[in-house]
Design an enzyme around this catalytic site. Structure first.
Site, PDB file in Angstrom:
ATOM      1  N   GLU A 281       0.825  -1.202   0.000  1.00 37.38           N
ATOM      2  CA  GLU A 281       0.000   0.000   0.000  1.00 37.38           C
ATOM      3  C   GLU A 281       0.867   1.263   0.000  1.00 37.38           C
ATOM      4  OE1 GLU A 281      -1.901  -2.826   3.093  1.00 37.38           O
ATOM      5  OE2 GLU A 281       0.021  -2.567   2.072  1.00 37.38           O
TER       6      GLU A 281
ATOM      7  N   CYS B  88      -2.004  -3.882   7.385  1.00 38.72           N
ATOM      8  CA  CYS B  88      -1.549  -4.190   8.742  1.00 38.72           C
ATOM      9  C   CYS B  88      -1.820  -3.016   9.677  1.00 38.72           C
ATOM     10  CB  CYS B  88      -0.069  -4.551   8.736  1.00 38.72           C
ATOM     11  SG  CYS B  88       1.026  -3.172   8.329  1.00 38.72           S
TER      12      CYS B  88
ATOM     13  N   ALA C 154      15.734 -51.201   3.928  1.00 37.66           N
ATOM     14  CA  ALA C 154      16.828 -51.723   3.107  1.00 37.66           C
ATOM     15  C   ALA C 154      17.168 -53.125   3.582  1.00 37.66           C
ATOM     16  CB  ALA C 154      18.058 -50.816   3.210  1.00 37.66           C
TER      17      ALA C 154
ATOM     18  N   LEU D 295      17.998 -36.246  -6.051  1.00 37.32           N
ATOM     19  CA  LEU D 295      17.052 -35.367  -5.357  1.00 37.32           C
ATOM     20  C   LEU D 295      16.250 -34.480  -6.306  1.00 37.32           C
ATOM     21  CD1 LEU D 295      19.018 -34.292  -2.148  1.00 37.32           C
ATOM     22  CD2 LEU D 295      17.447 -36.205  -2.478  1.00 37.32           C
TER      23      LEU D 295
ATOM     24  N   ARG E 118      11.243 -36.229 -10.999  1.00 36.85           N
ATOM     25  CA  ARG E 118      11.243 -36.697 -12.393  1.00 36.85           C
ATOM     26  C   ARG E 118       9.868 -37.197 -12.809  1.00 36.85           C
ATOM     27  NH1 ARG E 118      15.591 -38.749  -9.908  1.00 36.85           N
ATOM     28  NH2 ARG E 118      14.743 -40.852  -9.783  1.00 36.85           N
TER      29      ARG E 118
ATOM     30  N   LEU F 250      17.538 -39.255  10.038  1.00 38.50           N
ATOM     31  CA  LEU F 250      17.016 -37.902   9.926  1.00 38.50           C
ATOM     32  C   LEU F 250      15.496 -37.886  10.094  1.00 38.50           C
ATOM     33  CD1 LEU F 250      17.837 -34.943   9.354  1.00 38.50           C
ATOM     34  CD2 LEU F 250      17.284 -35.383   6.952  1.00 38.50           C
TER      35      LEU F 250
END
Length: 339
Positions: free
Chosen positions: A54, A78, A164, A206, A209, A273
């Site tokens: 604004e 705000c 695994a 990572l 695809r 993790l």
């Protein structure tokens, strides 16, 4: 009711908002309309510490040029002083006659702008193109609600809970449909996170695809841990620049990701993790891809998550059971997760 000119201005404001950076601060756009409905100024928020949308729009006008005008803003102005002053006060001072906005500000400190404007005699209309406003700001709203990015933990496992075989091999436990589903969900995330142990052992790309090609949208790869990485690792070929965190302070990592505008975080593992995020209560959604196979051995999909007794077990709500070829995806939410 909003006029056609105000609705058109709101659509323009949503477009302008996307010019600002995604970060811990919202992307906001603003358009100032004359009393006759013509656009006389535009603005958007350019990042932390810069004028809000604004004020940015008002800065392009001569003194008193906004008097009697309408301000169209994608987020409720705000009503607090932070790095910049309250936008509601700036609009009051500018003398605007009407303010139109899309969605309410969810902040405890920032909210109340509409009330302040009305108290100054300004006509206020909220909820204009609210669905579009929520769609734009949904990632930011999630961060505001949780106090950190939204975290999804994913793993693939055998029916007996192994990720695994005993020798460490894990490609592939699940089938092609499950793997495609994982990549599609990766493409919807802002960041994809692994530990250094998994990166060194498996050398994952990572990427997200779609068959043999990459999805247009790729998550930023994030690596947590202190072990050195090979310069030949596939991660260095990722379309996005990797972020490395030589720390185990997961809350600090999430805080940094939020600052960077990475609001939807996808934890790929490994088990150490993923278990650490669970143990610290930093998980909002779990994706467990379960294959109808038995592996046995010590390679569990999840390790220590701080459950010392059955009374301390981490209860989950099952949101979805999705067959994927011969596999099943379980989508679940920890009952302790904040929503």
């Amino acid at each position: 009711m909003a006029t056609p000119a105000e609705i058109a201005a709101m659509r323009r404001g949503l477009e302008l908002a996307t010019r600002g950076p995604a970060s811990r601060n919202p992307q906001v756009g603003a358009v100032i309309l004359s009393a006759s409905g013509d656009v006389i100024a535009e603005g958007w928020h350019r990042g932390a510490g810069t004028p809000h949308a604004e004020v940015d729009a008002l800065s392009h006008l001569p003194a008193d040029a906004a008097r009697g005008a309408t301000a169209v803003v994608t987020l409720e102005p705000c009503n607090h002083t932070g790095r910049t002053g309250p936008c509601a006060e700036a609009l009051v001072t500018a003398g605007v006659a009407r303010v139109v906005y899309a969605i309410d500000d969810p902040g405890d400190r920032e909210a109340g702008g509409a009330r302040r404007l009305r108290s100054a005699g300004i006509d206020v209309e909220g909820g204009v193109l609210a669905d579009e406003g929520h769609a734009l700001l949904d990632p930011w709203l999630t961060v505001r609600r949780l106090g950190r990015p939204h975290v999804t933990v994913k793993w693939a496992q055998s029916l007996d809970g192994r990720a695994a075989a005993a020798d460490g091999s894990s490609q592939w436990i699940t089938g092609a449909q499950a793997r495609h589903d994982v990549h599609r969900r990766r493409s919807e995330a802002d960041a994809i996170v692994v530990g250094t142990g998994t990166l060194i052992a498996d050398d994952p790309a990572l990427t997200a695809r779609n068959g043999d090609t990459l999805f247009a949208r790729q998550p930023v790869p994030v690596v947590i841990g202190t072990r050195p990485l090979s310069r030949d690792a596939k991660i260095w070929q990722h379309p996005q620049e990797p972020l490395l965190f030589a720390t185990y302070d997961l809350a600090a990592v999430l805080d940094e990701l939020a600052d960077r505008g990475l609001h939807r975080v996808f934890i790929e593992g490994g088990p150490t993790l993923a278990s650490a995020f669970l143990a610290q209560g930093l998980v909002d959604r779990l994706l467990a891809y379960i294959a109808p196979t038995l592996i046995g051995g010590p390679r569990h999909a999840i390790t220590d998550i701080g459950v010392a007794s059955i009374g301390a077990q981490m209860r989950l709500t099952i949101d979805q059971l999705l067959p994927l070829g011969g596999d099943v995806l379980v989508v679940a939410t920890p009952e302790s997760a904040v929503h």
